[in-house]
Design an enzyme around this catalytic site. Structure first.
Site, PDB file in Angstrom:
ATOM      1  N   ILE A   1      43.445 -92.516 -47.996  1.00 24.69           N
ATOM      2  CA  ILE A   1      42.599 -93.679 -47.716  1.00 24.69           C
ATOM      3  C   ILE A   1      41.130 -93.358 -47.938  1.00 24.69           C
ATOM      4  CG2 ILE A   1      41.760 -95.166 -45.860  1.00 24.69           C
ATOM      5  CD1 ILE A   1      44.350 -96.131 -46.917  1.00 24.69           C
ATOM      6  N   CYS A   2      40.708 -92.155 -47.533  1.00 24.72           N
ATOM      7  CA  CYS A   2      39.291 -91.791 -47.669  1.00 24.72           C
ATOM      8  C   CYS A   2      38.869 -91.782 -49.142  1.00 24.72           C
ATOM      9  CB  CYS A   2      39.012 -90.439 -47.026  1.00 24.72           C
ATOM     10  SG  CYS A   2      39.992 -89.082 -47.692  1.00 24.72           S
ATOM     11  N   THR A   3      39.795 -91.402 -50.021  1.00 25.62           N
ATOM     12  CA  THR A   3      39.475 -91.363 -51.451  1.00 25.62           C
ATOM     13  C   THR A   3      39.328 -92.764 -52.023  1.00 25.62           C
ATOM     14  OG1 THR A   3      40.624 -89.261 -51.761  1.00 25.62           O
ATOM     15  CG2 THR A   3      40.259 -90.604 -53.723  1.00 25.62           C
TER      16      THR A   3
END
Length: 433
Positions: free
Chosen positions: A215-217
């Site tokens: 998700i962070c990417t």
């Protein structure tokens, strides 16, 4: 090409051309050394193939187009085809029943019309819609089902449907399933006899594990066009549309995702976001190549002919083609899984620690290759453990995510697992270690 009328138990009619069945009849007129013991050579088997056998083809894409043409030319005359997609211009390089003028039209209808135009005497009945639209009676009418699908979820649904269709007191309820699939230069064909041989669900662990992006990417540092598409579907769609569910089969929804992903890609100077890629990422569609489609379709139709006529032993039960470096193929028997949730008959047992939380259990289930599930809901016969929706119930059961499973479920009690990607209810038995 002259037409011919032959009065032999209705085996040929004015729509058949001279010599049409010459080569096929070399197989059907006499038994051979590899002939099935139940094979009855002669007019009866030819009559069944050409006048009585009803076959369903699911999917009219790259694989389905080849299958339809092969079946018609082999002698099957009552063919039904079901597909929910319309023709895109990108399909024309490998789906040879379609032309530029057909873009935007339903695949099933165009494919049926084309086959009937080119192969006289064949009746192809199309249905433009989802396989889930049809009830049990619809599937009961067929002698055989061939899948030329590009979706794992659709394969799981039809597999479970045909297994559940089997009634031990009614032999006609067993519908052989022939499943073909391609991925680039690789492909496979298999024969499933529901409840007798291993089913599609038994072999989920053979599939490539779905690609998951952090998700962070996708939220902060996208580097690939797929990151932008995931951002549009996972983060941007819920933000803009709220509780409205994303329908990956709705062209308007895919168009919206494509526009959002393209804008995201432009912002981060990423190239490669296309409509077809967007469609493929959100539906986990497997890419296809025309030559692989032709080989696998031929294998599927060969098995259909053998099952319909008993003229030779059919595949037991898995054929695999690898064409990435040269051409290599082999066959093997894929065994049934005793704990298969569709055909195994046994509950799936899972061992966890007394300290395992509900959230950790859900994560374990989503990562388990033999289950292939997304966003599962968990219940027992007496309580809701965690429900993904509707929003009110999700909010009410959300506190349970941090609780230990052992606080909510006694050892040995069955837990029901449901999800939109799962065409059945999976029953788990929890064992604590």
């Amino acid at each position: 090409m002259a037409s011919v009328s032959v009065n032999v138990d209705g085996l040929a009619n004015s729509e058949d051309w001279e010599g049409r069945y010459f080569h096929v009849d070399q197989i059907l007129d006499r038994p051979g050394p590899r002939t099935d013991p139940s094979f009855l050579a002669g007019d009866k088997v030819k009559d069944f193939l050409r006048n009585k056998c009803k076959i369903l083809v699911i999917g009219a894409g790259g694989l389905g187009c080849e299958i339809l043409a092969n079946l018609a030319l082999t002698g099957f005359k009552d063919i039904h085809v079901i597909d929910m997609d319309t023709i895109d211009i990108s399909n024309l390089n490998r789906q040879f029943l379609f032309r530029p003028a057909d873009v935007g039209k339903p695949k099933a209808i165009v494919a049926a019309e084309y086959v009937m135009k080119r192969v006289r005497g064949v009746k192809v009945t199309p249905y433009f819609g989802k396989i889930q639209d049809k009830d049990v009676d619809y599937y009961m009418q067929f002698n055989l089902v061939i899948c030329g699908l590009d979706s794992v979820e659709a394969r799981r649904w039809i597999n479970a449907t045909l297994v559940n269709l089997v009634d031990t007191e009614n032999p006609e309820s067993l519908k052989p399933l022939i499943d073909g699939g391609t991925e680039g230069f690789k492909g496979q064909a298999r024969v499933v006899l529901p409840t007798i041989t291993s089913c599609y669900e038994c072999s989920l662990d053979m599939l490539n594990k779905p690609t998951a992006f952090p998700i962070c990417t996708i939220a902060n540092t996208p580097r690939l066009p797929e990151h932008c598409i995931e951002w549009a579907s996972v983060l941007e769609w819920p933000r803009i549309h709220g509780e409205k569910k994303l329908d990956t089969d709705d062209p308007e929804h895919i168009t919206w995702l494509y526009a959002a992903a393209a804008a995201r890609a432009k912002e981060f100077n990423i190239e490669g976001v296309t409509y077809s890629l967007t469609h493929g990422v959100v539906k986990s569609i497997i890419p296809a190549i025309a030559s692989t489609n032709a080989i696998i379709a031929a294998s599927c139709c060969n098995e259909a002919f053998k099952i319909a006529t008993s003229s030779a032993a059919y595949l037991n039960n898995y054929f695999m083609l690898i064409g990435t470096e040269g051409i290599y193929s082999y066959t093997f028997e894929h065994e049934k899984r005793k704990d298969c949730p569709v055909c195994g008959g046994e509950l799936l047992e899972i061992s966890i620690s007394h300290e395992t939380t509900v959230e950790q259990l859900i994560e374990m289930l989503t990562e388990r290759q033999t289950i292939q599930i997304k966003k599962p809901s968990l219940t027992t016969s007496t309580k809701h453990i965690y429900l993904q929706g509707p929003p009110q119930l999700e909010q009410a059961t959300r506190p349970n995510l941090e609780k230990k499973v052992s606080e909510l479920v006694e050892e040995g009690d069955p837990v029901n697992v449901t999800a939109s990607t799962l065409p059945f209810t999976l029953e788990l038995v929890i064992k604590y270690t």
